[in-house]
Write a protein that holds these residues in place. Structure first.
Motif, PDB file in Angstrom:
ATOM      1  N   ALA A   3      -0.404  -4.972  20.313  1.00 11.39           N
ATOM      2  CA  ALA A   3      -1.703  -5.661  20.365  1.00 11.39           C
ATOM      3  C   ALA A   3      -1.948  -6.256  21.744  1.00 11.39           C
ATOM      4  O   ALA A   3      -3.068  -6.232  22.252  1.00 11.39           O
ATOM      5  CB  ALA A   3      -1.766  -6.750  19.299  1.00 11.39           C
ATOM      6  N   ILE A   4      -0.904  -6.773  22.369  1.00  9.99           N
ATOM      7  CA  ILE A   4      -1.033  -7.345  23.706  1.00  9.99           C
ATOM      8  C   ILE A   4      -1.386  -6.244  24.703  1.00  9.99           C
ATOM      9  O   ILE A   4      -2.328  -6.375  25.479  1.00  9.99           O
ATOM     10  CB  ILE A   4       0.255  -8.083  24.122  1.00  9.99           C
ATOM     11  N   VAL A  67      -5.656 -11.698  20.531  1.00 10.61           N
ATOM     12  CA  VAL A  67      -4.263 -12.127  20.452  1.00 10.61           C
ATOM     13  C   VAL A  67      -4.033 -13.251  21.463  1.00 10.61           C
ATOM     14  O   VAL A  67      -4.650 -13.282  22.524  1.00 10.61           O
ATOM     15  CB  VAL A  67      -3.290 -10.938  20.701  1.00 10.61           C
ATOM     16  N   THR A 118       6.611 -11.921  23.299  1.00 14.05           N
ATOM     17  CA  THR A 118       6.053 -11.387  22.052  1.00 14.05           C
ATOM     18  C   THR A 118       6.411 -12.232  20.835  1.00 14.05           C
ATOM     19  O   THR A 118       5.727 -12.154  19.823  1.00 14.05           O
ATOM     20  CB  THR A 118       6.494  -9.931  21.830  1.00 14.05           C
ATOM     21  N   ALA A 121       3.384 -14.381  19.992  1.00 12.61           N
ATOM     22  CA  ALA A 121       2.086 -13.718  19.841  1.00 12.61           C
ATOM     23  C   ALA A 121       1.502 -13.971  18.453  1.00 12.61           C
ATOM     24  O   ALA A 121       2.177 -13.823  17.443  1.00 12.61           O
ATOM     25  CB  ALA A 121       2.203 -12.223  20.095  1.00 12.61           C
ATOM     26  N   VAL A 123      -1.788 -12.602  16.379  1.00 16.35           N
ATOM     27  CA  VAL A 123      -2.896 -11.645  16.335  1.00 16.35           C
ATOM     28  C   VAL A 123      -3.945 -12.173  15.379  1.00 16.35           C
ATOM     29  O   VAL A 123      -3.630 -12.628  14.279  1.00 16.35           O
ATOM     30  CB  VAL A 123      -2.403 -10.253  15.889  1.00 16.35           C
ATOM     31  N   THR A 124      -5.205 -12.089  15.787  1.00 16.97           N
ATOM     32  CA  THR A 124      -6.306 -12.510  14.934  1.00 16.97           C
ATOM     33  C   THR A 124      -6.740 -11.327  14.079  1.00 16.97           C
ATOM     34  O   THR A 124      -7.165 -10.305  14.623  1.00 16.97           O
ATOM     35  CB  THR A 124      -7.485 -13.018  15.774  1.00 16.97           C
TER      36      THR A 124
END
Length: 127
Positions: A3-4, A67, A118, A121, A123-124
């Protein structure tokens, strides 16, 4: 990390939490985000003095938060990271001196590598 990387590749801007949230242009290269600050480039006050910074990537499509994560901050010697600097220079839009951009950065600016942690992290969903 997916995702990043996806968020950093798709959008040329991100938010850094410094004295206040700061919008910054960047480039993704070799598992990290690179930014340039100072001189005639974007001002990211205090970033070069930090060990870590909070990063927010947003969706290029709708601007929603994609993110958020912490990243280690490391100064980069332009001569030792020529590949990363070349990628960063390619992403720099509307430079007044594109043919001498990297020389100016080496002389007047600071290039920083932001290495994502990570484990931090978030994530939305649906972003």
């Amino acid at each position: 990390m997916a995702a990043i990387e996806e968020g950093a590749r798709k959008s040329g801007i991100l938010w850094l939490t410094l004295d206040r949230p700061r919008l910054a242009w960047h480039a993704w290269h070799d598992g990290a985000i690179y930014v340039v600050t100072g001189g005639e480039e974007q001002e990211l006050p205090g970033l070069d003095a930090l060990d870590r910074v909070h990063v927010t990537l947003r969706s290029k499509d709708n601007g929603a938060r994609l993110v958020e994560f912490e990243a280690a901050v490391t100064a980069v010697d332009p001569a030792e990271a020529a590949d990363a600097v070349a990628v960063l220079a390619k992403e720099r839009l509307n430079a007044r001196d594109s043919e001498h951009l990297t020389e100016r950065w080496a002389r007047d600016s600071t290039i920083l590598r932001l290495t994502p942690d990570t484990s931090t992290a978030g994530v939305t969903p649906g972003a």
